[in-house]
Write a protein that holds these residues in place. Structure first.
Motif, PDB file in Angstrom:
ATOM      1  N   CYS A 151       0.836  -1.199   0.000  1.00 22.18           N
ATOM      2  CA  CYS A 151       0.000   0.000   0.000  1.00 22.18           C
ATOM      3  C   CYS A 151       0.870   1.248   0.000  1.00 22.18           C
ATOM      4  O   CYS A 151       1.818   1.351   0.792  1.00 22.18           O
ATOM      5  CB  CYS A 151      -0.912   0.008   1.229  1.00 22.18           C
ATOM      6  N   VAL A 193      -3.346   8.075   4.859  1.00 19.39           N
ATOM      7  CA  VAL A 193      -4.267   7.535   3.862  1.00 19.39           C
ATOM      8  C   VAL A 193      -3.454   6.657   2.920  1.00 19.39           C
ATOM      9  O   VAL A 193      -2.409   7.078   2.410  1.00 19.39           O
ATOM     10  CB  VAL A 193      -4.985   8.648   3.074  1.00 19.39           C
ATOM     11  N   GLU A 195      -3.321   3.919  -0.454  1.00 20.47           N
ATOM     12  CA  GLU A 195      -3.891   3.227  -1.612  1.00 20.47           C
ATOM     13  C   GLU A 195      -3.724   1.734  -1.374  1.00 20.47           C
ATOM     14  O   GLU A 195      -2.603   1.256  -1.182  1.00 20.47           O
ATOM     15  CB  GLU A 195      -3.198   3.654  -2.897  1.00 20.47           C
ATOM     16  N   CYS A 208     -12.725   3.848   5.097  1.00 21.59           N
ATOM     17  CA  CYS A 208     -12.259   3.201   3.876  1.00 21.59           C
ATOM     18  C   CYS A 208     -13.255   3.459   2.749  1.00 21.59           C
ATOM     19  O   CYS A 208     -14.428   3.749   2.993  1.00 21.59           O
ATOM     20  CB  CYS A 208     -12.022   1.711   4.078  1.00 21.59           C
ATOM     21  N   LEU A 240      -9.120   3.095  -0.992  1.00 21.51           N
ATOM     22  CA  LEU A 240      -8.441   3.976  -0.047  1.00 21.51           C
ATOM     23  C   LEU A 240      -8.783   3.561   1.383  1.00 21.51           C
ATOM     24  O   LEU A 240      -9.940   3.296   1.695  1.00 21.51           O
ATOM     25  CB  LEU A 240      -8.849   5.432  -0.267  1.00 21.51           C
TER      26      LEU A 240
END
Length: 258
Positions: A7, A22, A24, A59, A67
């Motif tokens: 991520c 945050v 990905e 999320c 995300l």
């Protein structure tokens, strides 16, 4: 179904003592989301350091990458390493793990978060689409994070601080009692925070006959129920494991005297 993904950090913010990230997360939300209150297990550093369990703040399903937002405080070597990561860095993340809060469609809840237990309650606020009331507590005003988000995503927000620097001077259970005395039309109380806070909130909810779910915090090793480190004593004499059976339990299940 849990998945493991690399991520990328796409946003980072310091909120008092807390770090907000945050990520990905590929298809992690689409693959393994089961409700607000789940957590991720993040590999922190190289070598033999164990993963660190961190509650999911919010999320969102998206394409090409879902995300996930998390918030945490530095509590040891692992989270200290994680706090030093920057936007663009990649993390090894396993998730989404555990069982979240059970929320009725169109339900209206009293959301109670204390300290670093505040972030996971934001997912509950978003899931109830502005119908819920949030009660946020901390030692002082700098511990009340994400307040603007709750202001936008809840019908009402109440604050309690131990030192009286913001809102009610005292603990969140006093505000839970105050709110339920004025309005009993809640489908339940949902809470996350230190165990003494959860016990007090559960007792107040029981007095008013309101169902209560609590998110328990225990030290974890594997995060998937294999190592048995995160055992939690139940009222019926059994032991359940926070990573696999929780972290969310009906408050009446928990042995609060253990």
């Amino acid at each position: 179904m849990k998945v493991e993904r690399k991520c990328t950090i796409v946003a980072r913010e310091e909120m008092g003592d807390a770090i907000y990230l945050v990520l990905e997360a590929g298809d992690m939300v689409r693959t393994s989301y089961a409700g607000p209150g789940q957590f991720v297990h993040v590999k922190c550093g190289e070598g033999l350091l164990l993963r660190r369990p961190i509650s999911v703040c919010s999320c969102q399903e998206d394409v090409p990458n879902d995300l996930i937002a998390i918030a945490f405080e530095v509590r040891g070597d692992g989270t200290r390493w994680l706090a030093q990561r920057k936007v663009g860095d990649t993390l090894d993340v396993m998730g989404l793990l555990g069982n979240g809060f059970s929320i009725k469609p169109k339900g209206r809840y009293l959301l109670v978060g204390g300290g670093i237990g505040i972030p996971p309650m934001r997912g509950c606020a978003q899931a109830t689409e502005g119908r819920s009331t949030a009660i946020l507590g901390g030692r002082s005003k700098d511990k009340i994070i994400l307040q603007s988000c709750f202001n936008d995503e809840c019908a009402k927000v109440l604050i309690a601080t131990d030192d009286g620097s913001l809102g009610h001077h005292g603990f969140v259970d006093a505000l839970v009692r105050q709110e339920l005395e004025q309005d009993k039309n809640y489908d339940g109380v949902l809470a996350c925070g230190p165990k003494p806070m959860l016990r007090n909130v559960a007792n107040v909810a029981q007095e008013f006959g309101i169902p209560c779910q609590v998110s328990m915090e225990e030290r974890m090793g594997c995060g998937v129920g294999a190592c048995l480190v995160c055992a939690c004593d139940m009222a019926d004499g059994s032991r359940k494991h926070v990573c696999k059976d929780g972290p969310v339990f009906d408050s009446k299940e928990v042995d609060w005297n253990a």
